[in-house]
Design a protein around this motif. Structure first.
Motif, PDB file in Angstrom:
ATOM      1  N   TYR A   1       0.835  -1.204   0.000  1.00  7.01           N
ATOM      2  CA  TYR A   1       0.000   0.000   0.000  1.00  7.01           C
ATOM      3  C   TYR A   1       0.869   1.254   0.000  1.00  7.01           C
ATOM      4  O   TYR A   1       0.617   2.214  -0.748  1.00  7.01           O
ATOM      5  CB  TYR A   1      -0.914  -0.024   1.219  1.00  7.01           C
ATOM      6  N   ILE A   2       1.907   1.256   0.854  1.00 14.41           N
ATOM      7  CA  ILE A   2       2.797   2.419   0.924  1.00 14.41           C
ATOM      8  C   ILE A   2       3.523   2.608  -0.400  1.00 14.41           C
ATOM      9  O   ILE A   2       3.736   3.740  -0.855  1.00 14.41           O
ATOM     10  CB  ILE A   2       3.791   2.258   2.090  1.00 14.41           C
ATOM     11  N   GLY A   3       3.919   1.495  -1.040  1.00 13.17           N
ATOM     12  CA  GLY A   3       4.632   1.594  -2.313  1.00 13.17           C
ATOM     13  C   GLY A   3       3.812   2.250  -3.404  1.00 13.17           C
ATOM     14  O   GLY A   3       4.365   2.923  -4.288  1.00 13.17           O
ATOM     15  N   ARG A   4       2.489   2.100  -3.347  1.00 14.56           N
ATOM     16  CA  ARG A   4       1.639   2.771  -4.340  1.00 14.56           C
ATOM     17  C   ARG A   4       1.610   4.282  -4.124  1.00 14.56           C
ATOM     18  O   ARG A   4       1.408   5.038  -5.071  1.00 14.56           O
ATOM     19  CB  ARG A   4       0.216   2.211  -4.264  1.00 14.56           C
ATOM     20  N   LEU A   5       1.802   4.701  -2.851  1.00 10.31           N
ATOM     21  CA  LEU A   5       1.784   6.142  -2.558  1.00 10.31           C
ATOM     22  C   LEU A   5       3.165   6.773  -2.648  1.00 10.31           C
ATOM     23  O   LEU A   5       3.279   7.962  -2.974  1.00 10.31           O
ATOM     24  CB  LEU A   5       1.209   6.358  -1.140  1.00 10.31           C
ATOM     25  N   ASP A   6       4.200   5.997  -2.340  1.00 10.81           N
ATOM     26  CA  ASP A   6       5.572   6.520  -2.371  1.00 10.81           C
ATOM     27  C   ASP A   6       6.477   5.434  -2.954  1.00 10.81           C
ATOM     28  O   ASP A   6       6.936   4.543  -2.241  1.00 10.81           O
ATOM     29  CB  ASP A   6       6.037   6.899  -0.967  1.00 10.81           C
TER      30      ASP A   6
ATOM     31  N   ARG B   1      -2.697   2.107   7.863  1.00  7.32           N
ATOM     32  CA  ARG B   1      -2.658   2.717   6.530  1.00  7.32           C
ATOM     33  C   ARG B   1      -2.952   4.209   6.595  1.00  7.32           C
ATOM     34  O   ARG B   1      -2.370   4.999   5.846  1.00  7.32           O
ATOM     35  CB  ARG B   1      -3.659   2.009   5.629  1.00  7.32           C
ATOM     36  N   VAL B   2      -3.844   4.607   7.517  1.00  4.91           N
ATOM     37  CA  VAL B   2      -4.129   6.032   7.681  1.00  4.91           C
ATOM     38  C   VAL B   2      -2.901   6.760   8.211  1.00  4.91           C
ATOM     39  O   VAL B   2      -2.565   7.866   7.762  1.00  4.91           O
ATOM     40  CB  VAL B   2      -5.329   6.232   8.629  1.00  4.91           C
ATOM     41  N   ALA B   3      -2.194   6.134   9.183  1.00  6.32           N
ATOM     42  CA  ALA B   3      -0.980   6.749   9.721  1.00  6.32           C
ATOM     43  C   ALA B   3       0.080   6.888   8.634  1.00  6.32           C
ATOM     44  O   ALA B   3       0.784   7.910   8.554  1.00  6.32           O
ATOM     45  CB  ALA B   3      -0.452   5.917  10.886  1.00  6.32           C
ATOM     46  N   ALA B   4       0.212   5.854   7.786  1.00  5.96           N
ATOM     47  CA  ALA B   4       1.194   5.922   6.708  1.00  5.96           C
ATOM     48  C   ALA B   4       0.823   7.013   5.697  1.00  5.96           C
ATOM     49  O   ALA B   4       1.680   7.789   5.259  1.00  5.96           O
ATOM     50  CB  ALA B   4       1.277   4.570   6.014  1.00  5.96           C
ATOM     51  N   ARG B   5      -0.445   7.059   5.314  1.00  4.20           N
ATOM     52  CA  ARG B   5      -0.880   8.074   4.349  1.00  4.20           C
ATOM     53  C   ARG B   5      -0.676   9.481   4.900  1.00  4.20           C
ATOM     54  O   ARG B   5      -0.273  10.397   4.164  1.00  4.20           O
ATOM     55  CB  ARG B   5      -2.347   7.845   3.984  1.00  4.20           C
ATOM     56  N   GLN B   6      -0.941   9.658   6.211  1.00  2.71           N
ATOM     57  CA  GLN B   6      -0.765  10.969   6.826  1.00  2.71           C
ATOM     58  C   GLN B   6       0.694  11.403   6.770  1.00  2.71           C
ATOM     59  O   GLN B   6       1.005  12.565   6.487  1.00  2.71           O
ATOM     60  CB  GLN B   6      -1.267  10.924   8.278  1.00  2.71           C
TER      61      GLN B   6
END
Length: 232
Positions: A12-17, A53-58
């Motif tokens: 999930y994090i890899g899709r955002l960063d 996932r919310v903490a990572a996105r934030q």
């Protein structure tokens, strides 16, 4: 989180960063092992507000730096502290004489609150804030009366003579001396008068609470009580 949840979080994090993506199989395996070692005790999500996932996105949304496991662990620890701070231990249902069962139930409730699987018990909230805002609550408090039974209050009277004298004065309609400030010993309203302790050199060594207020404080309370009907 177990290893499968960690892998899903990294995907999930890899899709955002994309900076966190490891293309080499060995590097990806080491990254997964590192994150699992550091976040194994952090849940992916709880029923009451936590989501990794919310903490990572934030973090990705607000910080220019590449995300680290600590950027997930720190919000989780803050979430735990906040829940425990709002929790007021309810009385366990176990037999109080069974110390082991009593303690186990108390700790189990705390762990469930900290882990996010149970809501904090906020017993103090019923009397917090401004009174009178809830008419139903105010009526209930008037119905219940004092939280100290009359028998217990009478038994405690010898141990707190100043408070007992104050309660007796109010019950008999006499002025409450502790409702005003004492001009003699400078005791504030609500505090008992104090008596100075003088040493052999006539110096003040300290003060001790008095069981009875100073006469001037009694006169001041009586004058204030006499003014209230006139003001009304």
């Amino acid at each position: 989180m177990d290893r499968r949840e960690i892998a899903a979080l990294l995907a999930y994090i890899g899709r955002l960063d994309p900076r966190i993506i490891r293309t080499d199989e060995g590097d990806a395996r080491d990254q997964l092992a590192q994150w699992h070692e550091l976040l194994g005790d952090v849940p992916m999500a709880t029923p009451y507000g936590w989501d990794a996932r919310v903490a990572a996105r934030q973090h990705i949304r607000l910080s220019p730096y590449q995300i680290l496991p600590s950027d997930i662990a720190r919000p989780w620890e803050s979430y735990r502290r906040d829940r425990l701070h709002r929790h007021t231990d309810p009385t366990p249902s176990a037999d109080p004489d069974d110390q082991a069962a009593w303690t186990a139930e108390l700790l189990g409730t705390r762990r469930a609150v900290a882990a996010g699987s149970a809501q904090p018990a906020q017993d103090r909230a019923i009397t917090s804030g401004r009174r009178g805002s809830d008419p139903d609550l105010e009526a209930r408090l008037r119905e219940v009366g004092s939280c100290i039974p009359a028998e217990a209050r009478a038994a405690l009277a010898p141990c707190r003579p100043a408070r007992a004298a104050r309660e007796a004065a109010v019950a008999q309609g006499r002025p409450d001396p502790l409702s005003v400030r004492c001009d003699w010993c400078l005791a504030q309203a609500g505090e008992p008068c104090r008596q100075r302790r003088i040493g052999p050199d006539n110096g003040v060594r300290g003060t001790t609470p008095r069981a009875t207020p100073h006469p001037g404080r009694l006169d001041l309370a009586a004058a204030q009580q006499a003014q209230q009907p006139a003001m009304a």
